[in-house]
Design a protein around this motif. Sequence first.
Motif, PDB file in Angstrom:
ATOM      1  N   TRP A 132       0.797  -1.184   0.066  1.00  0.00           N
ATOM      2  CA  TRP A 132      -0.117   0.072  -0.141  1.00  0.00           C
ATOM      3  C   TRP A 132       0.861   1.314   0.120  1.00  0.00           C
ATOM      4  CZ3 TRP A 132       0.847   3.016   4.611  1.00  0.00           C
ATOM      5  CH2 TRP A 132       1.654   2.240   5.438  1.00  0.00           C
ATOM      6  N   VAL A 133       2.201   0.961   0.266  1.00  0.00           N
ATOM      7  CA  VAL A 133       2.939   2.480   0.382  1.00  0.00           C
ATOM      8  C   VAL A 133       3.372   2.934  -0.964  1.00  0.00           C
ATOM      9  CG1 VAL A 133       5.318   3.038   1.100  1.00  0.00           C
ATOM     10  CG2 VAL A 133       3.723   1.580   2.712  1.00  0.00           C
ATOM     11  N   ASP A 135       1.609   3.538  -3.427  1.00  0.00           N
ATOM     12  CA  ASP A 135       0.755   4.614  -4.175  1.00  0.00           C
ATOM     13  C   ASP A 135       1.177   5.994  -3.414  1.00  0.00           C
ATOM     14  OD1 ASP A 135      -0.433   2.798  -5.575  1.00  0.00           O
ATOM     15  OD2 ASP A 135      -2.018   2.371  -4.173  1.00  0.00           O
ATOM     16  N   LEU A 136       1.736   5.858  -2.283  1.00  0.00           N
ATOM     17  CA  LEU A 136       2.152   7.247  -1.582  1.00  0.00           C
ATOM     18  C   LEU A 136       3.208   7.926  -2.334  1.00  0.00           C
ATOM     19  CD1 LEU A 136       1.848   5.780   2.149  1.00  0.00           C
ATOM     20  CD2 LEU A 136       0.394   7.408   0.954  1.00  0.00           C
ATOM     21  N   GLN A 169      -2.912   4.376   4.350  1.00  0.00           N
ATOM     22  CA  GLN A 169      -2.185   5.817   3.772  1.00  0.00           C
ATOM     23  C   GLN A 169      -2.564   7.069   4.454  1.00  0.00           C
ATOM     24  OE1 GLN A 169      -3.962   4.682  -0.010  1.00  0.00           O
ATOM     25  NE2 GLN A 169      -2.250   3.508  -0.832  1.00  0.00           N
ATOM     26  N   SER A 170      -3.698   7.251   5.040  1.00  0.00           N
ATOM     27  CA  SER A 170      -4.053   8.336   5.749  1.00  0.00           C
ATOM     28  C   SER A 170      -3.520   8.312   6.968  1.00  0.00           C
ATOM     29  CB  SER A 170      -5.678   8.160   5.903  1.00  0.00           C
ATOM     30  OG  SER A 170      -6.454   8.200   4.761  1.00  0.00           O
ATOM     31  N   SER A 173       0.191   9.271   6.629  1.00  0.00           N
ATOM     32  CA  SER A 173       0.272  10.911   6.152  1.00  0.00           C
ATOM     33  C   SER A 173      -0.222  11.667   7.124  1.00  0.00           C
ATOM     34  CB  SER A 173      -0.887  10.851   5.084  1.00  0.00           C
ATOM     35  OG  SER A 173      -0.748  10.067   4.019  1.00  0.00           O
TER      36      SER A 173
END
Lengths: 389, 502
Positions: A132-133, A135-136, A169-170, A173
């Motif tokens: 998932w990282v 996409d950051l 992700q949130s 962030s």
Amino acid sequence: MKTIEELREQIAKTSYICGSCGSCRSVCPVYREIGWESSAPRRKIALAKEVFLKKKEKQATGQYAQRLQECTLCGKCAEICAAGIKTRELWLNLREDLRARGMEHQNLTQMALQVKTTHNISTFPNENRLDWVDDLDEVEVEVSKAGSEVAYFVGCVSSFYPMSAGISQSIVSLLDRANVNYTVLGSEEWCCGFPLLASGNSQQVLELAKHNVEKVRALGVKTLITGCASCYHTWTHEYPTILGEDLGFEVLHATQYLAGLIRTKQLEAGNIDETVTYHDPCDLGRNSGIYDEPRELLQAMEGVNFVEMPHRREMADCCGGGGNLAAVDKELSQAIAVKRVREAVATGATILTSACQQCVQTLQMAARQEKLPLEVLDVTELLWRSLEE
Amino acid sequence: MEQALREICGSRVTTDPFELAPYAKDVAYVPAILVHLLTNPLPKAVVQPISAEEISSLIKWAKQGKIPVTVRGGGSTAYFNCIPMKSGLVIDTNRLQGFSEIELDQGNQKKMVWVKAGMTWKDLDDGLRQQGCAVCSSPSSAPSATIGGWVSMGGLGIGSVPYGSVHDQIMAIRGVTATGEIVELSRPDKSPARNQGSEQSDLQFNDLMGTEGTRGIITEIKLLVRDVPEKEEHLLAIFNNATDTGVMMSWLGGEHFMSLYNVHFSSPEFMMSLQKAGYAHEIPPGKYSLEIDLEGKRDEVDQAVAHIRKQVKVLGGTLLPDGVGAEEWADRFKSLRLEQTLPSLLAAEMTLPVRNFAAFYERLSKLGQKTNTLCVTYAHLVSPDMALVMVLYPSDELNLIRYIVDLSFTSNLYKLGHRLGGKPYVIGFWNTPYLGKIYDKGERERRRQRKQAADPYAMLNPGKGYNPPNIILNSYVFGFAMIMIGLFRPMVLKILKGGKGQ
Ligand SMILES: Cc1cc2nc3c(=O)[nH]c(=O)nc-3n(C[C@H](O)[C@H](O)[C@H](O)COP(=O)(O)OP(=O)(O)OC[C@H]3O[C@@H](n4cnc5c(N)ncnc54)[C@H](O)[C@@H]3O)c2cc1C
Ligand code: SF4
Ligand code: SF4
């Protein structure tokens, strides 16, 4: 850890207390769907009484096993119990016994094998934990970073299911925005073991607990945060009991930690012009006593018109996704979820938030299935969105 | 059978023995030997209708086959009230859910709602509160008791002091007669003109009040509701003896405070048992406690509180700090926590004139001492001069002989209550031998005639509420048997060493 004999004795004693009054019946989400007395908590206890107190082993039939596994472990029955029985604990003990009898649902046996092999609940290798990282763009997530103050335990669902990646992700962030010195465990993060506990397999959890605690201790962090309500409950309520010792670091749910950052102005919430409601995850609310911080975060966002659902806080209804119910009876789990999203829509909310990756996933699917004008998000996702917009 | 029922209720039918078994049980444990000697409790089928029309079809079908019909709501009663005596069909009302919009009667400015019979009292109250209203009263089993269940029972509970029995709060009722007609019956003293009485079974409004599903089936009631009160206060007063407590209860009833909502008594033994389980630590041991709940207009509540404070002092009692009463109130549906220290309790519940409460309690204590029985008592004031008293005593369902001899003690409790003007509160099946203590001969005959008129084929809940259906339950035979068994009780308890009431 208790032996199976000790557990059986405890079940017998607890079952003797139940007065069969039925207070637990109309609050039980499973009974409300199935409708027959056999699915009501009091009947399951009455059968346990026959099997364990009166030693009528023949009553431990396949139908009995099915009913015991048709339960989300939401704990609403414990909340209302007129005799003060800790029913959730009783259900877990009964599942331990089912497993010892070889009566566990086959999907749960399969899931246990899966966790043994991959150390997570998906079929992906554990090395993919940080997919998932990718996409950051702006945030760099460092694994097992020395000198970190905070470790973020991501949880299997938002590690592996793209639908839930927005939550992890949130969270990173937001941590990044608040300049928190944090790290993650990467492939050294193993499933917390909650799905195994919920299938009466505490034996297998011991290994996972030992591993996870050891890895976090090695990081020397002050605080561990989880984004998942069930991971949180397992870390705070189960691990210390299973391991028989203090963990040596603080465990907070992400909403608690972020609320702290907002209070100290290390983080400022943004603006969202929407009507928003909140679903208390059973494992965070009723089973862990955390109700206020997620609401605090929602109310910190300017423009949010926060509305409550009739069933909230201690009496919140379950999303249907707990207790491995979907593995035992997917339709039943979905039917419960549909009721909950309908309740959310009836408040006039356009966004339903929660603070648990499992709840969000289950409710999202129900809202889609029903084609409801309702977006389902984790509180942390909404908070991050308020800053992005 | 299943096929016929499926044609009426679709998939909401079961004949699976695993599903049927729980419908042969209620709150109380009764040894299988007694159950099977006197009854045939396992239904042949259970159905969950969703409308009066379905119930009507079910009744018509049952009538053809002469199949007994028993209605079950929350199953929170203890005297086999909702358990079939002769197998047959059980109608489970739990799918009759929901309530209408709140209506305002322009004439008397009272608010009311139509509510379906299967809803629990707590669900209704929660739902109403979202709209600024509340039920007037509810049983202390509100989370489990259904609308139809409580109306079919005595209807007394929390809030009965100002609002009376729930029977007084019903303006109209919709239901199905024993012959399968769908009817709407208005309260006779309100507007008889609206009544569409039943032609075939002569069912009348009062036939459905407290008659345990023996004359008709309630599907919906029109219930008075109240506005959520402006203010609530929950006081907890403790007293040194039963006499002062009794005087206080009578005084509270007699003062007619507008805001007096509920008064709940707990004996020192009750509190002690709770404390052993880790609850109620704020209450000093050995005290008699009265929870006094006030609800209403702000000034009415404040005035009542001031008066009550004075009276508690006059009687040598103490008011515990604010918050203790509120906590007791919050736990009002949790009386069974007692079972953590005393599982397998037996009980006798009766209405008793408040003026005799202290005398009852004192004689009960003596009886308990004499028979080596721990009696745990709690009570509600249910009208200015009447209390609903529950006496519980420990037994052990794992020991058949002990349990059976212990059952005889209930008979002693009813006798004691009867001497002081008390009456068993519930009939059901197991209390049919005590019918003579509840109604005089004329009333028993009137009841019998009404049953005959309303249920000419004796289909609805046979064996309950009227003359004992079995010779063993005949009041003389049963009374004699209880005396004989009672004679053995001290010996059995001594042998088993379980009768020390510990
Ligand atoms: C902890 C506890 C506290 C209690 N407190 C109180 C109290 O304060 N006051 C009080 O009165 N009782 C009390 N009770 C007893 C009982 O809970 C109540 O009488 C309750 O109202 C019964 O409702 P139910 O839905 O469970 O009825 P059930 O037990 O299902 O049925 C009771 C009777 O009503 C009949 N019936 C049910 N539904 C219908 C219908 N729709 N139409 C016609 N007949 C019907 C049944 O056939 C049966 O005869 C208490 C019980 C417990 C366990
Ligand atoms: S934990 Fe929830 S789903 Fe399970 S029996 Fe209790 S109320 Fe029902
Ligand atoms: S509420 Fe508690 S005492 Fe009552 S039936 Fe349920 S588990 Fe038993």
